[in-house]
Design a protein around this motif. Sequence first.
Motif, PDB file in Angstrom:
ATOM      1  N   ALA A   1      48.454 -30.928  11.926  1.00 26.60           N
ATOM      2  CA  ALA A   1      47.407 -30.151  11.253  1.00 26.60           C
ATOM      3  C   ALA A   1      47.525 -28.686  11.631  1.00 26.60           C
ATOM      4  O   ALA A   1      47.841 -28.338  12.776  1.00 26.60           O
ATOM      5  N   ALA A   2      47.240 -27.813  10.660  1.00 22.12           N
ATOM      6  CA  ALA A   2      47.305 -26.370  10.897  1.00 22.12           C
ATOM      7  C   ALA A   2      46.101 -25.876  11.678  1.00 22.12           C
ATOM      8  O   ALA A   2      46.156 -24.810  12.285  1.00 22.12           O
ATOM      9  N   GLY A   3      45.005 -26.611  11.653  1.00 21.15           N
ATOM     10  CA  GLY A   3      43.795 -26.194  12.350  1.00 21.15           C
ATOM     11  C   GLY A   3      42.765 -27.293  12.336  1.00 21.15           C
ATOM     12  O   GLY A   3      43.017 -28.408  11.831  1.00 21.15           O
ATOM     13  N   ALA A   4      41.593 -27.002  12.884  1.00 20.43           N
ATOM     14  CA  ALA A   4      40.549 -28.013  13.016  1.00 20.43           C
ATOM     15  C   ALA A   4      39.529 -27.971  11.894  1.00 20.43           C
ATOM     16  O   ALA A   4      38.624 -28.812  11.845  1.00 20.43           O
ATOM     17  N   GLY A   5      39.630 -27.005  10.968  1.00 21.18           N
ATOM     18  CA  GLY A   5      38.676 -26.895   9.880  1.00 21.18           C
ATOM     19  C   GLY A   5      38.931 -27.912   8.782  1.00 21.18           C
ATOM     20  O   GLY A   5      40.060 -28.364   8.573  1.00 21.18           O
ATOM     21  N   ALA A   6      37.870 -28.238   8.030  1.00 18.33           N
ATOM     22  CA  ALA A   6      37.985 -29.237   6.974  1.00 18.33           C
ATOM     23  C   ALA A   6      38.966 -28.829   5.887  1.00 18.33           C
ATOM     24  O   ALA A   6      39.578 -29.683   5.235  1.00 18.33           O
ATOM     25  N   ASP A   7      39.128 -27.512   5.680  1.00 17.21           N
ATOM     26  CA  ASP A   7      40.026 -27.040   4.631  1.00 17.21           C
ATOM     27  C   ASP A   7      41.430 -26.724   5.151  1.00 17.21           C
ATOM     28  O   ASP A   7      42.296 -26.320   4.363  1.00 17.21           O
ATOM     29  N   ASP A   8      41.645 -26.874   6.446  1.00 20.11           N
ATOM     30  CA  ASP A   8      42.965 -26.581   7.000  1.00 20.11           C
ATOM     31  C   ASP A   8      43.974 -27.628   6.533  1.00 20.11           C
ATOM     32  O   ASP A   8      43.646 -28.804   6.332  1.00 20.11           O
ATOM     33  N   ALA A   9      45.211 -27.188   6.404  1.00 13.82           N
ATOM     34  CA  ALA A   9      46.255 -28.038   5.840  1.00 13.82           C
ATOM     35  C   ALA A   9      46.754 -29.067   6.848  1.00 13.82           C
ATOM     36  O   ALA A   9      46.887 -28.785   8.043  1.00 13.82           O
ATOM     37  N   VAL A  10      47.073 -30.250   6.326  1.00 15.62           N
ATOM     38  CA  VAL A  10      47.700 -31.318   7.100  1.00 15.62           C
ATOM     39  C   VAL A  10      48.978 -31.701   6.378  1.00 15.62           C
ATOM     40  O   VAL A  10      48.993 -31.850   5.152  1.00 15.62           O
ATOM     41  N   ARG A  11      50.035 -31.861   7.140  1.00 14.86           N
ATOM     42  CA  ARG A  11      51.320 -32.248   6.551  1.00 14.86           C
ATOM     43  C   ARG A  11      51.857 -33.464   7.301  1.00 14.86           C
ATOM     44  O   ARG A  11      51.709 -33.574   8.517  1.00 14.86           O
ATOM     45  N   ALA A  12      52.492 -34.378   6.568  1.00 10.06           N
ATOM     46  CA  ALA A  12      53.074 -35.572   7.183  1.00 10.06           C
ATOM     47  C   ALA A  12      54.283 -35.194   8.033  1.00 10.06           C
ATOM     48  O   ALA A  12      55.087 -34.345   7.654  1.00 10.06           O
ATOM     49  N   VAL A  13      54.393 -35.838   9.169  1.00 10.26           N
ATOM     50  CA  VAL A  13      55.570 -35.727  10.024  1.00 10.26           C
ATOM     51  C   VAL A  13      56.498 -36.915   9.801  1.00 10.26           C
ATOM     52  O   VAL A  13      57.714 -36.816   9.957  1.00 10.26           O
ATOM     53  N   LEU A  14      55.912 -38.048   9.420  1.00  8.27           N
ATOM     54  CA  LEU A  14      56.662 -39.270   9.171  1.00  8.27           C
ATOM     55  C   LEU A  14      56.280 -39.836   7.812  1.00  8.27           C
ATOM     56  O   LEU A  14      55.208 -39.536   7.274  1.00  8.27           O
ATOM     57  N   ASP A  15      57.153 -40.633   7.272  1.00 10.05           N
ATOM     58  CA  ASP A  15      56.893 -41.359   6.035  1.00 10.05           C
ATOM     59  C   ASP A  15      56.132 -42.634   6.385  1.00 10.05           C
ATOM     60  O   ASP A  15      56.543 -43.396   7.252  1.00 10.05           O
ATOM     61  N   LEU A  16      55.032 -42.869   5.736  1.00  6.29           N
ATOM     62  CA  LEU A  16      54.252 -44.094   5.904  1.00  6.29           C
ATOM     63  C   LEU A  16      53.995 -44.650   4.517  1.00  6.29           C
ATOM     64  O   LEU A  16      53.228 -44.084   3.743  1.00  6.29           O
ATOM     65  N   ARG A  17      54.661 -45.751   4.198  1.00 10.50           N
ATOM     66  CA  ARG A  17      54.541 -46.269   2.835  1.00 10.50           C
ATOM     67  C   ARG A  17      54.335 -47.773   2.837  1.00 10.50           C
ATOM     68  O   ARG A  17      54.789 -48.482   3.736  1.00 10.50           O
ATOM     69  N   PRO A  18      53.664 -48.275   1.812  1.00 14.07           N
ATOM     70  CA  PRO A  18      53.487 -49.729   1.697  1.00 14.07           C
ATOM     71  C   PRO A  18      54.807 -50.417   1.365  1.00 14.07           C
ATOM     72  O   PRO A  18      55.686 -49.840   0.719  1.00 14.07           O
ATOM     73  N   TYR A  19      54.914 -51.641   1.810  1.00 14.50           N
ATOM     74  CA  TYR A  19      56.129 -52.440   1.633  1.00 14.50           C
ATOM     75  C   TYR A  19      55.705 -53.851   1.235  1.00 14.50           C
ATOM     76  O   TYR A  19      54.802 -54.429   1.836  1.00 14.50           O
ATOM     77  N   ALA A  20      56.343 -54.384   0.216  1.00 10.43           N
ATOM     78  CA  ALA A  20      56.100 -55.762  -0.200  1.00 10.43           C
ATOM     79  C   ALA A  20      57.437 -56.423  -0.480  1.00 10.43           C
ATOM     80  O   ALA A  20      58.332 -55.814  -1.071  1.00 10.43           O
ATOM     81  N   ALA A  21      57.584 -57.654  -0.030  1.00 10.37           N
ATOM     82  CA  ALA A  21      58.835 -58.378  -0.245  1.00 10.37           C
ATOM     83  C   ALA A  21      58.558 -59.864  -0.148  1.00 10.37           C
ATOM     84  O   ALA A  21      57.510 -60.299   0.341  1.00 10.37           O
ATOM     85  N   THR A  22      59.528 -60.644  -0.622  1.00  8.05           N
ATOM     86  CA  THR A  22      59.475 -62.095  -0.491  1.00  8.05           C
ATOM     87  C   THR A  22      60.770 -62.559   0.146  1.00  8.05           C
ATOM     88  O   THR A  22      61.855 -62.312  -0.387  1.00  8.05           O
ATOM     89  N   ASP A  23      60.666 -63.172   1.325  1.00  9.50           N
ATOM     90  CA  ASP A  23      61.847 -63.752   1.939  1.00  9.50           C
ATOM     91  C   ASP A  23      61.749 -65.270   1.848  1.00  9.50           C
ATOM     92  O   ASP A  23      60.862 -65.805   1.162  1.00  9.50           O
ATOM     93  N   ALA A  24      62.657 -65.974   2.506  1.00 13.72           N
ATOM     94  CA  ALA A  24      62.689 -67.432   2.384  1.00 13.72           C
ATOM     95  C   ALA A  24      61.462 -68.101   2.998  1.00 13.72           C
ATOM     96  O   ALA A  24      61.254 -69.304   2.806  1.00 13.72           O
ATOM     97  N   ARG A  25      60.635 -67.349   3.702  1.00 12.89           N
ATOM     98  CA  ARG A  25      59.412 -67.896   4.269  1.00 12.89           C
ATOM     99  C   ARG A  25      58.193 -67.578   3.408  1.00 12.89           C
ATOM    100  O   ARG A  25      57.098 -68.074   3.668  1.00 12.89           O
ATOM    101  N   GLY A  26      58.362 -66.709   2.408  1.00 12.90           N
ATOM    102  CA  GLY A  26      57.256 -66.378   1.528  1.00 12.90           C
ATOM    103  C   GLY A  26      57.020 -64.885   1.462  1.00 12.90           C
ATOM    104  O   GLY A  26      57.769 -64.082   2.012  1.00 12.90           O
ATOM    105  N   PRO A  27      55.942 -64.465   0.769  1.00 10.94           N
ATOM    106  CA  PRO A  27      55.690 -63.034   0.556  1.00 10.94           C
ATOM    107  C   PRO A  27      55.090 -62.359   1.793  1.00 10.94           C
ATOM    108  O   PRO A  27      54.427 -63.003   2.608  1.00 10.94           O
ATOM    109  N   VAL A  28      55.353 -61.047   1.906  1.00 10.71           N
ATOM    110  CA  VAL A  28      54.749 -60.225   2.957  1.00 10.71           C
ATOM    111  C   VAL A  28      54.282 -58.921   2.337  1.00 10.71           C
ATOM    112  O   VAL A  28      54.833 -58.445   1.341  1.00 10.71           O
ATOM    113  N   GLU A  29      53.259 -58.331   2.943  1.00 16.20           N
ATOM    114  CA  GLU A  29      52.806 -56.986   2.599  1.00 16.20           C
ATOM    115  C   GLU A  29      52.565 -56.236   3.899  1.00 16.20           C
ATOM    116  O   GLU A  29      51.717 -56.644   4.703  1.00 16.20           O
ATOM    117  N   TRP A  30      53.320 -55.179   4.122  1.00 15.24           N
ATOM    118  CA  TRP A  30      53.236 -54.393   5.342  1.00 15.24           C
ATOM    119  C   TRP A  30      53.194 -52.909   4.988  1.00 15.24           C
ATOM    120  O   TRP A  30      53.176 -52.525   3.820  1.00 15.24           O
TER     121      TRP A  30
END
Length: 527
Positions: free
Chosen positions: A96-125
Amino acid sequence: MTTPPPGDVAALRTALTDAAYTVDGVEDLLGPLASAALHREQSVPARRVVATRSADRRATLTSLFLLGDEVSRGAVDAALPGVGTAGAAALGLVEAAGAGADDAVRAVLDLRPYAATDARGPVEWWLVSDLGELATGRRLAVDHVLGAGGASTTLAQVTMRDPVGRVLDLGTGCGIQALHAARHATRVVATDVSRRALDLTRLNVALNTPDAEVETRLGSMLEPVADDRFDLVVSNPPFVITPHEGAAGAAVERAIGAFEYRDGGRSGDDLVRDLITGVGAVLAPGGVVQMLGNWEHRRGQDWTDRVGGWLDASGLDGWVIERELLDPAEYAETWIRDGGTTAARDQAAWDAAYGAWLDDFAGRDVEGVGFGIVTLRRPAEGARPSLRRLEEHHGSLRQPLGGHLAATLAAHDWLEARDDDDLAAERLVVAADVTEERYLTPGAADPNVVIVRQGDGLGRGLQASTGLAAFVGVCDGELAVGQIVGALGALLDVPADDLAAELLPAVRGLVRDGFLSPAAGTGRPTR
C-alpha cells in the motif's frame, strides 16, 4: 516469507469464499467475451467490465490480482473483510502507498481461483504465484514462480489418486501437485531449487489444505530426498530444451532470459533422461512415478528406441505416451513466445533466439521434439520389470486420465499372472464405454471394416476381425473365454486351437486397455 500465521490465512480463505472469488464467480462477473479474452492474455475487455462493477468484491479482487491494476485501500478493505489491506500486506500479497482510504494498493503476488477435476474428483482452491507480464508489464524474473499452467493441469489430471503413504512432488513450483497429492496421501514432501517456490507452496498449502502433512525441502532434483523412499513421485520438471552453449545460449539469454520453472540448465533432453533412469532410487517397491517430459526425435533413430533405452536403464516398469510432436521451428516459436513480450517486440532479438534454437537442434540432428506422459513403477521385491510400452497418442483423450492409467496397470498385472489356459477359464464383460462401428459398401450384406472403440481414457479404436468382433459382442460374463472361442470356431468353421491362437493375444490387449474386464467375482483387477 515464513510460514504464514494460520489465523490470518483462515481469515483470507473466509473472505475469498464469501466474495465468490471462484473460477465460476469471476467468469460470471466478466461474461464470456471478457473471460475468453483474459485467457488469451488480453485485458482490455475485462478492464471495461470491472470499471462498471466497482461495488462488486469480485471486481476489486480481479482488478487487483488478475489485471495488476491499482485499487484503493478502502476498496481492498471492503473486498476482504476480516483481512483488509493490512492483513493482505502481512501475508505478502499486496503493498500500500499509504494508510488513507484513497491511497493506492498494488498486488505483489498473483492470487487467483483455481478449479480442476482429478481422478479423485473436483477441487476449488486459490493459488498464489508470481505476477505475470500481463500484470507487471515487465520480463519475468529468473526465479519466477509460475501458477497452474497447462502442463500442471495435465499432470494433475493424469496422476493416479489411489490412497498412498508418502508422495514426492519433485520441482513443486507453487505447490499445485502437492495440493492434489495431499488429498490422497498420508504425507507429501515438496522439493524445489527455488526458496521462493517453497515459500509460496507453504502459503498455498495453508490456504487450501491446512490440515495436510506437507514438508518442503530445498534442493535440485533427487538430492533433497536421496535417503527417502516414496510410494508416488509426481513431477513437472524443467524439461524445456533450451540452447545453453556459446553464442546460441547467449542469444536466447538476451532475447527472453532464463527461467528456473522451465529450464533445468542441461543440454537437450538430458534432464528428462537422467530423471527417468535415476528416480527408481527413491521409490518403494510398487512405487509409481508420473511425470511430464520432452524428448528429441533424432535423425536415423526411432524415438521409441531412444526413450526405450532410458526405460531399460531405469530397471523399472515403463509406459510412455507421446501426446504431441513439434518440429524444431514450432518448438522454438512456442518457447520464445512463452518467454514473454520482450522478444516479440524486438524482431532482431526474436530472430537471434530463433536461429539459436535451430542451430542447437541441428547440432544433434534433431528432427522433432515429443511431449508426453511418463509412468514408471518399481516392481515388487524380487520381481523383474514386466511392462515396457511406448506409444503415440496425438489425438484427444478424456480427462481426468488418472483412473484409466491405474486400471491399465492393474489389468497388466492381472494378465501377467495368467497364461493362456488361465485366461481361457476367465469370464469377461465389455466395458460400458465401448461401442462398435461398422462400415459397409452400399448394397453389401456384411461390413468391410469393424472398429471397436473406447469412449473413455485414451479413446482407442481397434479394427477387429470378424472373429474378434463376434467375441467382444458376446462377452457378457456368462461364458468363459475358452467356451466362447470354441463356439465361434464351430460357427465360423475354424479349428478352435487356430482361432484361439488368433484371438487370445488380441483379447489380452483388450483387457489391458480396458475394453474388456473380468466379470464380478472372477479376480477382477483392482486399482
